[in-house]
Design a protein around this motif. Structure first.
Motif, PDB file in Angstrom:
ATOM      1  N   GLU A   3       8.003 -51.992 -17.875  1.00 18.70           N
ATOM      2  CA  GLU A   3       7.880 -51.136 -19.054  1.00 18.70           C
ATOM      3  C   GLU A   3       9.235 -50.910 -19.712  1.00 18.70           C
ATOM      4  N   ASP A   5      10.664 -48.244 -22.332  1.00 18.01           N
ATOM      5  CA  ASP A   5      10.232 -46.923 -22.782  1.00 18.01           C
ATOM      6  C   ASP A   5      11.225 -46.358 -23.791  1.00 18.01           C
ATOM      7  N   ARG A  23       5.023 -53.015 -22.738  1.00 16.10           N
ATOM      8  CA  ARG A  23       4.560 -53.174 -21.357  1.00 16.10           C
ATOM      9  C   ARG A  23       4.223 -54.640 -21.108  1.00 16.10           C
TER      10      ARG A  23
END
Length: 214
Positions: A3, A5, A23
Motif C-alpha cells: 500500500e 498511503d 494498493r
C-alpha cells in the motif's frame, strides 16, 4: 498487500507526487504510466525505501515500513541501468541474492543456471556481464530480480532494450511467475500495450496525481 498511503514528494520546489494512494495485491500487477519526469521512478524509490517521502506511508500487510531498511523489505527493484556487478560473471550476478540469503553457493548457482536457461542465457553463464549486449544485460537483471521470489517486484521499464519477440516471451514469463508466487508487482512503463499485456490495473501519473486507465 502493498500500500502507498497519501504519498507526497516535491522536486525543485514543484509537486512531483501529490497525495498518491495505491494498493497492489499479492499476485497482482499494477502499471504506472506517465511522461518522463512525472514521478514514476520516484515512487518506486519510495516504495523500495531508497527515498523517504515528505508525507505519507508505504505499508506491507498493514505494517508501516518507514523504519525498515531497503534490504529487509523483501522487495526486488530493477531500474533501467540494470546495476549489475561488473566483477562477477552472469551466473553469480543472478545467484547473488540467494547467496546473500545464506543459500549454499552450489545450490544458488544451480538455481541461477536453471533460470538463465529459461531466459535464453545458458551459454553466457560464465561470461562477465560487461561483455554482453544491452538486451542480454537486461535479461540478467530481470533474472536477478526474481530469483529470490521477492514479496514485491518493482520494475522500471524492464523490457525496453529487448526485441519484440523476446519482450513478449519475458512478459509472459513474468506474468506467470508473479501470479504463481504471489508477488505484488508495480510496473513502471511508457508503453500502454505492455501495461495491458501484464497489468490487471493501470494508472497514469499526471501533474502529480493518479488518473485511472482501467
Amino acid at each position: 498487500m502493498l500500500e502507498l498511503d497519501h504519498i507526497t514528494q516535491h522536486y525543485d520546489g514543484r509537486p512531483l507526487v501529490q497525495d498518491v494512494s495505491l494498493r497492489v495485491a499479492p499476485g497482482q500487477t499494477v502499471a504506472l504510466l506517465g511522461a518522463s519526469g512525472s514521478g514514476k521512478s520516484t515512487l518506486l524509490k519510495i516504495v523500495a525505501g531508497l527515498q523517504t517521502p515528505e508525507a505519507g506511508r508505504v505499508l506491507w500487510a498493514g505494517q508501516d515500513l518507514a523504519s525498515v531498511p531497503p534490504e529487509r523489505r523483501g522487495f526486488a527493484l530493477m531500474f533501467q541501468d540494470f546495476a549489475l556487478f561488473p566483477h562477477l560473471d552472469v551466473r553469480d550476478n543472478v545467484a547473488f541474492g540467494l547467496i546473500e540469503q545464506r543459500q549454499p553457493k552450489a545450490q544458488a548457482r544451480a538455481d541461477a543456471e536453471a533460470l538463465l536457461q529459461r531466459f535464453g542465457l545458458a551459454a553466457q553463464a560464465r561470461q562477465k556481464v560487461w561483455t554482453l549486449s544491452g538486451g542480454e544485460q537486461q535479461r540478467v537483471a530481470l533474472a536477478r530480480a526474481i530469483i529470490t521470489r521477492p514479496r514485491a517486484l518493482l520494475l522500471d521499464e524492464p523490457f525496453s532494450a529487448l526485441d519484440a519477440d523476446l519482450r513478449q516471451q519475458l512478459r509472459d514469463e513474468f506474468s506467470k511467475r508473479i501470479a504463481e508466487s504471489g508477488m505484488a508487482c508495480l510496473l513502471v512503463t511508457h508503453d500502454e500495450a505492455e501495461a495491458r499485456a501484464m497489468a490487471q490495473q493501470a494508472w497514469r501519473l499526471q501533474n502529480g496525481r493518479l488518473v485511472p486507465l482501467w
